[in-house]
Write an enzyme that holds these catalytic residues in place. Structure first.
Site, PDB file in Angstrom:
ATOM      1  N   ASP A  43     -40.219 -81.511  97.435  1.00  0.00           N
ATOM      2  CA  ASP A  43     -41.444 -82.292  97.637  1.00  0.00           C
ATOM      3  C   ASP A  43     -41.767 -82.377  99.133  1.00  0.00           C
ATOM      4  O   ASP A  43     -42.807 -82.917  99.526  1.00  0.00           O
ATOM      5  CB  ASP A  43     -41.372 -83.681  96.976  1.00  0.00           C
ATOM      6  CG  ASP A  43     -40.286 -84.559  97.542  1.00  0.00           C
ATOM      7  OD1 ASP A  43     -39.520 -84.094  98.417  1.00  0.00           O
ATOM      8  OD2 ASP A  43     -40.183 -85.738  97.125  1.00  0.00           O
ATOM      9  N   SER A  44     -40.905 -81.773  99.964  1.00  0.00           N
ATOM     10  CA  SER A  44     -41.226 -81.578 101.388  1.00  0.00           C
ATOM     11  C   SER A  44     -42.467 -80.701 101.506  1.00  0.00           C
ATOM     12  O   SER A  44     -43.052 -80.588 102.579  1.00  0.00           O
ATOM     13  CB  SER A  44     -40.040 -80.930 102.114  1.00  0.00           C
ATOM     14  OG  SER A  44     -39.558 -79.808 101.394  1.00  0.00           O
ATOM     15  N   ASP A  82     -38.409 -80.103  92.321  1.00  0.00           N
ATOM     16  CA  ASP A  82     -38.112 -81.438  92.857  1.00  0.00           C
ATOM     17  C   ASP A  82     -39.060 -82.438  92.192  1.00  0.00           C
ATOM     18  O   ASP A  82     -40.285 -82.309  92.313  1.00  0.00           O
ATOM     19  CB  ASP A  82     -38.368 -81.404  94.376  1.00  0.00           C
ATOM     20  CG  ASP A  82     -37.565 -82.434  95.120  1.00  0.00           C
ATOM     21  OD1 ASP A  82     -36.747 -83.131  94.502  1.00  0.00           O
ATOM     22  OD2 ASP A  82     -37.751 -82.531  96.358  1.00  0.00           O
ATOM     23  N   LYS A 112     -34.399 -81.572  90.489  1.00  0.00           N
ATOM     24  CA  LYS A 112     -33.671 -82.468  91.395  1.00  0.00           C
ATOM     25  C   LYS A 112     -34.395 -83.802  91.408  1.00  0.00           C
ATOM     26  O   LYS A 112     -35.629 -83.830  91.344  1.00  0.00           O
ATOM     27  CB  LYS A 112     -33.629 -81.894  92.816  1.00  0.00           C
ATOM     28  CG  LYS A 112     -32.958 -82.847  93.824  1.00  0.00           C
ATOM     29  CD  LYS A 112     -32.798 -82.226  95.190  1.00  0.00           C
ATOM     30  CE  LYS A 112     -34.008 -82.370  96.073  1.00  0.00           C
ATOM     31  NZ  LYS A 112     -34.445 -83.755  96.343  1.00  0.00           N
ATOM     32  N   GLU A 114     -34.187 -87.984  93.250  1.00  0.00           N
ATOM     33  CA  GLU A 114     -33.569 -88.853  94.261  1.00  0.00           C
ATOM     34  C   GLU A 114     -33.032 -90.134  93.620  1.00  0.00           C
ATOM     35  O   GLU A 114     -33.616 -90.652  92.661  1.00  0.00           O
ATOM     36  CB  GLU A 114     -34.599 -89.220  95.342  1.00  0.00           C
ATOM     37  CG  GLU A 114     -35.047 -88.008  96.134  1.00  0.00           C
ATOM     38  CD  GLU A 114     -36.032 -88.378  97.248  1.00  0.00           C
ATOM     39  OE1 GLU A 114     -36.253 -89.587  97.537  1.00  0.00           O
ATOM     40  OE2 GLU A 114     -36.597 -87.438  97.842  1.00  0.00           O
ATOM     41  N   GLU A 181     -27.919 -86.302 101.853  1.00  0.00           N
ATOM     42  CA  GLU A 181     -28.819 -86.176 103.017  1.00  0.00           C
ATOM     43  C   GLU A 181     -28.514 -87.254 104.043  1.00  0.00           C
ATOM     44  O   GLU A 181     -28.474 -88.452 103.719  1.00  0.00           O
ATOM     45  CB  GLU A 181     -30.285 -86.259 102.557  1.00  0.00           C
ATOM     46  CG  GLU A 181     -31.252 -86.168 103.751  1.00  0.00           C
ATOM     47  CD  GLU A 181     -32.694 -85.842 103.389  1.00  0.00           C
ATOM     48  OE1 GLU A 181     -32.987 -85.575 102.202  1.00  0.00           O
ATOM     49  OE2 GLU A 181     -33.534 -85.866 104.312  1.00  0.00           O
TER      50      GLU A 181
HETATM   51  O1  KIV Z   1     -37.888 -81.939  99.484  1.00  0.00           O
HETATM   52  C1  KIV Z   1     -36.973 -81.301 100.008  1.00  0.00           C
HETATM   53  O2  KIV Z   1     -37.187 -80.295 100.701  1.00  0.00           O
HETATM   54  C2  KIV Z   1     -35.605 -81.784  99.805  1.00  0.00           C
HETATM   55  C3  KIV Z   1     -34.521 -81.085 100.543  1.00  0.00           C
HETATM   56  C4  KIV Z   1     -34.516 -81.546 101.952  1.00  0.00           C
HETATM   57  C5  KIV Z   1     -33.201 -81.275  99.916  1.00  0.00           C
HETATM   58  O3  KIV Z   1     -35.394 -82.687  99.077  1.00  0.00           O
END
Ligand code: KIV
Length: 262
Positions: A43-44, A82, A112, A114, A181
């Site tokens: 989600d970056s 994500d 993934k 959080e 992280e």
């Molecule tokens: O969103 C992302 O890029 C991440 C990574 C930094 C693990 O969660």
């Protein structure tokens, strides 16, 4: 064939696991060809591709759009979607439905998510449905305001114990791997030794079972901010700027197109 969750678990204590983010077809194809084990549509995306200021600003539709493009470019790496902010924290049924969308609509191998209060139940519900889940503890950007901001986590004894407990709970609830992280390297080492599933560090030192970076950071393609834990392996911003300026000058000076391009 793409790597599975079991393949990734099997790498623990054998060799380090490699993971990078990717957001589109051409970059994902290269990351796959380079032999990276796991590709995350992070989600970056919000920050490094869409020019937004927070990861909380992307939703399922944007994530799926990019995840589909990434999946099309990948033959061997495990592809993870994500889960974006509010796609799994509000209702348990929504969490499972959205996780399924990453698999069924975007061709991902897993997801993934959080850490948050109800993370254990939500994780259990998704893993029970047969979807591989990678957990994410320590600095969790989607809820950074609740954990004191974008800072190293687990620095005092109580906070460190809390992280170790979270890691154990997520393993018990079916996660196949965990992102750590911004965690002190000693705590990352303790967690890595304590659990049987792999830990993937970002700003968490060398003892993790693997490492992940945001690809735009490590390629020097995101100029707004570079976290301390990033190593830049290329300076693509300068290369692109130079190439585009050269093209501009060539057009203005009628050097492009030449006879061979006509
Ligand atoms: O969103 C992302 O890029 C991440 C990574 C930094 C693990 O969660």
């Amino acid at each position: 064939m793409k790597l599975s969750a079991n393949d990734i678990i099997g790498l623990k204590n054998k060799r380090k696991i490699t993971m990078l983010t990717a957001y589109d077809y051409p970059v994902a194809s290269l990351v796959d060809r380079a032999g990276i084990d796991i590709i995350l549509i992070g989600d970056s995306l919000a920050n490094v591709v869409l020019g937004l200021t927070s990861t909380t600003e992307v939703g399922m539709e944007e994530m799926l759009h990019h995840a589909k493009a990434v999946s099309r470019g990948v033959k061997n790496s495990m592809v993870l979607g994500d889960m974006p902010y509010n796609s799994y924290q509000v209702k348990e049924q929504d969490a499972l439905r959205n996780a399924k969308r990453f698999i069924e609509e975007a061709g991902c191998c897993g997801i993934k998510l959080e850490w948050f209060e109800r993370c254990p139940e939500v994780t259990k519900n998704i893993t029970r449905a047969g979807i591989p889940v990678m957990g994410h503890i320590g600095l969790t950007p989607q809820t950074a305001d609740k954990i004191g901001g974008f800072k190293v986590q687990g620095k005092d004894a109580q906070a460190a114990k809390c992280l170790i407990d979270q890691a154990v709970i997520l393993e018990e609830n079916g996660c196949f791997a965990l992102v750590l992280e911004c965690v002190p390297d000693k705590i990352a080492e303790i967690i890595t030794k304590k659990i049987a599933i792999p830990t993937i560090g970002i700003g968490a030192g060398v003892h993790c079972d693997g490492q992940v970076l945001v690809i735009n950071d490590m390629l020097g393609l995101f100029e707004r901010y570079t976290p301390k834990f990033v190593k830049k392996y290329a300076d693509l911003s300068s290369l692109i700027l130079k190439a585009v300026q050269e093209y501009k000058n060539d057009v203005i000076e009628k050097k492009f197109p030449g006879k061979e391009h006509t």
